[in-house]
Write a protein that holds these residues in place. Structure first.
Motif, PDB file in Angstrom:
ATOM      1  N   GLU A   1       0.834  -1.192   0.000  1.00  0.00           N
ATOM      2  CA  GLU A   1       0.000   0.000   0.000  1.00  0.00           C
ATOM      3  C   GLU A   1       0.879   1.256   0.000  1.00  0.00           C
ATOM      4  N   LYS A   2       0.321   2.324  -0.524  1.00  0.00           N
ATOM      5  CA  LYS A   2       0.928   3.660  -0.466  1.00  0.00           C
ATOM      6  C   LYS A   2       2.265   3.760  -1.215  1.00  0.00           C
ATOM      7  N   ILE A   3       2.418   2.976  -2.263  1.00  0.00           N
ATOM      8  CA  ILE A   3       3.583   3.174  -3.130  1.00  0.00           C
ATOM      9  C   ILE A   3       3.225   4.265  -4.128  1.00  0.00           C
ATOM     10  N   PRO A   4       3.966   5.359  -4.176  1.00  0.00           N
ATOM     11  CA  PRO A   4       3.652   6.428  -5.140  1.00  0.00           C
ATOM     12  C   PRO A   4       3.673   5.892  -6.570  1.00  0.00           C
ATOM     13  N   PHE A   5       2.832   6.470  -7.409  1.00  0.00           N
ATOM     14  CA  PHE A   5       2.728   6.012  -8.787  1.00  0.00           C
ATOM     15  C   PHE A   5       4.071   6.096  -9.509  1.00  0.00           C
ATOM     16  N   SER A   6       4.822   7.151  -9.238  1.00  0.00           N
ATOM     17  CA  SER A   6       6.131   7.305  -9.877  1.00  0.00           C
ATOM     18  C   SER A   6       7.069   6.156  -9.499  1.00  0.00           C
ATOM     19  N   ASP A   7       6.979   5.692  -8.251  1.00  0.00           N
ATOM     20  CA  ASP A   7       7.806   4.562  -7.814  1.00  0.00           C
ATOM     21  C   ASP A   7       7.292   3.252  -8.409  1.00  0.00           C
ATOM     22  N   TYR A   8       5.979   3.140  -8.537  1.00  0.00           N
ATOM     23  CA  TYR A   8       5.398   1.942  -9.157  1.00  0.00           C
ATOM     24  C   TYR A   8       5.915   1.780 -10.580  1.00  0.00           C
ATOM     25  N   LEU A   9       5.987   2.871 -11.314  1.00  0.00           N
ATOM     26  CA  LEU A   9       6.442   2.812 -12.699  1.00  0.00           C
ATOM     27  C   LEU A   9       7.882   2.322 -12.803  1.00  0.00           C
ATOM     28  N   LYS A  10       8.679   2.535 -11.755  1.00  0.00           N
ATOM     29  CA  LYS A  10      10.095   2.149 -11.788  1.00  0.00           C
ATOM     30  C   LYS A  10      10.313   0.665 -11.496  1.00  0.00           C
ATOM     31  N   ILE A  11       9.292  -0.018 -11.023  1.00  0.00           N
ATOM     32  CA  ILE A  11       9.439  -1.444 -10.711  1.00  0.00           C
ATOM     33  C   ILE A  11       9.606  -2.222 -12.008  1.00  0.00           C
ATOM     34  N   ASP A  12      10.710  -2.923 -12.138  1.00  0.00           N
ATOM     35  CA  ASP A  12      11.029  -3.664 -13.367  1.00  0.00           C
ATOM     36  C   ASP A  12      10.274  -4.986 -13.367  1.00  0.00           C
ATOM     37  N   ALA A  13       9.076  -4.983 -13.921  1.00  0.00           N
ATOM     38  CA  ALA A  13       8.235  -6.172 -13.930  1.00  0.00           C
ATOM     39  C   ALA A  13       7.245  -6.087 -15.081  1.00  0.00           C
ATOM     40  N   PHE A  14       6.748  -7.234 -15.490  1.00  0.00           N
ATOM     41  CA  PHE A  14       5.756  -7.294 -16.564  1.00  0.00           C
ATOM     42  C   PHE A  14       4.421  -6.768 -16.047  1.00  0.00           C
ATOM     43  N   SER A  15       3.721  -5.992 -16.902  1.00  0.00           N
ATOM     44  CA  SER A  15       2.431  -5.427 -16.495  1.00  0.00           C
ATOM     45  C   SER A  15       1.459  -5.446 -17.658  1.00  0.00           C
ATOM     46  N   LYS A  16       0.213  -5.144 -17.370  1.00  0.00           N
ATOM     47  CA  LYS A  16      -0.826  -5.147 -18.393  1.00  0.00           C
ATOM     48  C   LYS A  16      -0.513  -4.174 -19.514  1.00  0.00           C
ATOM     49  N   SER A  17       0.112  -3.063 -19.199  1.00  0.00           N
ATOM     50  CA  SER A  17       0.410  -2.056 -20.219  1.00  0.00           C
ATOM     51  C   SER A  17       1.390  -2.563 -21.273  1.00  0.00           C
ATOM     52  N   MET A  18       2.076  -3.675 -20.996  1.00  0.00           N
ATOM     53  CA  MET A  18       3.044  -4.228 -21.928  1.00  0.00           C
ATOM     54  C   MET A  18       2.423  -5.238 -22.890  1.00  0.00           C
ATOM     55  N   VAL A  19       1.186  -5.640 -22.620  1.00  0.00           N
ATOM     56  CA  VAL A  19       0.545  -6.675 -23.434  1.00  0.00           C
ATOM     57  C   VAL A  19       0.336  -6.212 -24.872  1.00  0.00           C
ATOM     58  N   GLY A  20      -0.281  -5.040 -25.043  1.00  0.00           N
ATOM     59  CA  GLY A  20      -0.554  -4.536 -26.385  1.00  0.00           C
ATOM     60  C   GLY A  20       0.700  -4.357 -27.221  1.00  0.00           C
ATOM     61  N   PRO A  21       1.728  -3.654 -26.690  1.00  0.00           N
ATOM     62  CA  PRO A  21       2.943  -3.446 -27.483  1.00  0.00           C
ATOM     63  C   PRO A  21       3.656  -4.732 -27.882  1.00  0.00           C
ATOM     64  N   ILE A  22       3.776  -5.706 -26.967  1.00  0.00           N
ATOM     65  CA  ILE A  22       4.546  -6.900 -27.328  1.00  0.00           C
ATOM     66  C   ILE A  22       3.774  -7.792 -28.288  1.00  0.00           C
ATOM     67  N   LEU A  23       2.439  -7.753 -28.244  1.00  0.00           N
ATOM     68  CA  LEU A  23       1.663  -8.521 -29.214  1.00  0.00           C
ATOM     69  C   LEU A  23       1.719  -7.855 -30.587  1.00  0.00           C
TER      70      LEU A  23
ATOM     71  N   HIS B   1       8.365  -3.158 -30.723  1.00  0.00           N
ATOM     72  CA  HIS B   1       7.523  -2.032 -30.296  1.00  0.00           C
ATOM     73  C   HIS B   1       7.556  -1.881 -28.772  1.00  0.00           C
ATOM     74  N   LEU B   2       7.537  -3.019 -28.064  1.00  0.00           N
ATOM     75  CA  LEU B   2       7.625  -2.950 -26.609  1.00  0.00           C
ATOM     76  C   LEU B   2       8.963  -2.375 -26.171  1.00  0.00           C
ATOM     77  N   LYS B   3      10.041  -2.834 -26.781  1.00  0.00           N
ATOM     78  CA  LYS B   3      11.368  -2.353 -26.411  1.00  0.00           C
ATOM     79  C   LYS B   3      11.485  -0.852 -26.655  1.00  0.00           C
ATOM     80  N   TYR B   4      10.923  -0.387 -27.750  1.00  0.00           N
ATOM     81  CA  TYR B   4      10.956   1.048 -28.050  1.00  0.00           C
ATOM     82  C   TYR B   4      10.215   1.837 -26.974  1.00  0.00           C
ATOM     83  N   GLU B   5       9.025   1.365 -26.596  1.00  0.00           N
ATOM     84  CA  GLU B   5       8.250   2.072 -25.568  1.00  0.00           C
ATOM     85  C   GLU B   5       9.003   2.100 -24.242  1.00  0.00           C
ATOM     86  N   GLN B   6       9.658   1.003 -23.903  1.00  0.00           N
ATOM     87  CA  GLN B   6      10.390   0.944 -22.637  1.00  0.00           C
ATOM     88  C   GLN B   6      11.573   1.909 -22.633  1.00  0.00           C
TER      89      GLN B   6
END
Length: 289
Positions: free
Chosen positions: A7-29, A34-39
């Motif tokens: 709980e209470k992890i700031p959004f900016s810190d969440y974005l820095k977590i190196d892990a797979f997420s839903k936002s990566m599904v569209g680009p890698i498919l 395209h995913l590598k470029y976005e990253q």
């Protein structure tokens, strides 16, 4: 970061977590390239994304508004020190906006803040939406290791309760007939599936395997009268989302293992014009129209 519920992890810190997420599904498919470029280059947020984040903040995290947003002024000073009306398009306005973005905050106009507050008020008045929000935790981060690929994954739940997950969506049309198509196009079923599975991975053994936790969406109309409709993602759609994210996650795992991120194709692909056009030319002759 270790798997678990945070709980209470700031959004900016969440974005820095190196892990797979839903936002990566569209680009890698689309392609791993395209995913590598976005990253590497990032994604420029649209006005719609910024407004959705504003509504999300005012409803779920009002205390952090000042640390994430800056309300644009009505007036500013030009190079000569004259007071002029602020406009986004003017050179002085662009410079102000650039300074705000440079410090990691989102510039937002007063009319947008007023509209967002109106939407928040309508959500709180809606009986089902209000019931979903009652007693919930907000912006909860879940980290887990996918058991099939060994890949670290993450999700950020807008609304988190022991018996229900929910997400806020601002949309042009929350009407059931229209929102179903929007949900499919924007892969809301994928989000529901990956978050649902991620929670059970992060809490392995804490809940019966057969237990299903509903995943709801609060769909709020972007324009007046800011109507609100709540939805529960159905099981078959959840299963469809699971198929999509599993495919994307396996592709990500394969690329990550060899650190190769191919584009659409490295081969000479066969090319045909559309069948209807071939048929028209070959069987109906040339038509100047």
């Amino acid at each position: 970061m270790k798997p678990g519920i945070y709980e209470k992890i700031p959004f900016s810190d969440y974005l820095k977590i190196d892990a797979f997420s839903k936002s990566m599904v569209g680009p890698i498919l689309k392609s791993p390239k395209h995913l590598k470029y976005e990253q590497e280059q990032g994604v420029e947020p649209s006005a719609g994304m910024d407004f959705g984040s504003l509504v999300d903040c005012l409803l779920l995290e009002p205390a952090v508004f000042d640390s994430r947003f800056v309300i644009l002024p009505d007036t500013c000073q030009d190079a000569k020190g004259n007071t002029i009306n602020f406009t986004r398009q003017a050179k002085d306005g662009k410079e102000i906006i650039a300074r705000i973005i440079a410090v990691g905050r989102i510039p937002i106009g007063k009319p947008e803040v007023k509209r967002a507050n109106n939407i928040v008020a309508e959500i709180k008045k809606h009986p089902t939406a209000a019931a979903i929000l009652e007693g919930c935790k907000t912006q909860v981060t879940v980290i887990w290791t996918d058991p099939e690929t060994g890949i670290l994954c993450k999700g950020r739940f807008d609304i988190f309760k022991p018996d229900r997950f929910a997400d806020l969506k601002v949309t042009d049309n929350p009407h059931p007939g229209a929102f179903s198509k929007v949900a499919g196009n924007l892969k809301y079923h994928v989000q529901a599936a990956i978050y649902h599975d991620g929670f059970f991975c992060a809490t392995e053994g804490a809940y019966p395997q057969e237990w299903k936790i509903p995943f709801s969406f609060i769909a709020a109309e972007a324009g007046p009268p800011h109507d609100v409709v709540t939805y529960d993602m159905q099981e078959e759609s959840l299963d469809a989302g699971r198929v999509i994210y599993r495919d994307a996650l396996q592709k990500y795992a394969d690329c990550k293992a060899v650190n190769q991120w191919p584009g659409y194709s490295d081969f000479a692909e066969p090319l045909d014009i559309p069948q209807w056009l071939r048929h028209r030319i070959l069987f109906e002759g040339v038509n100047d129209e």
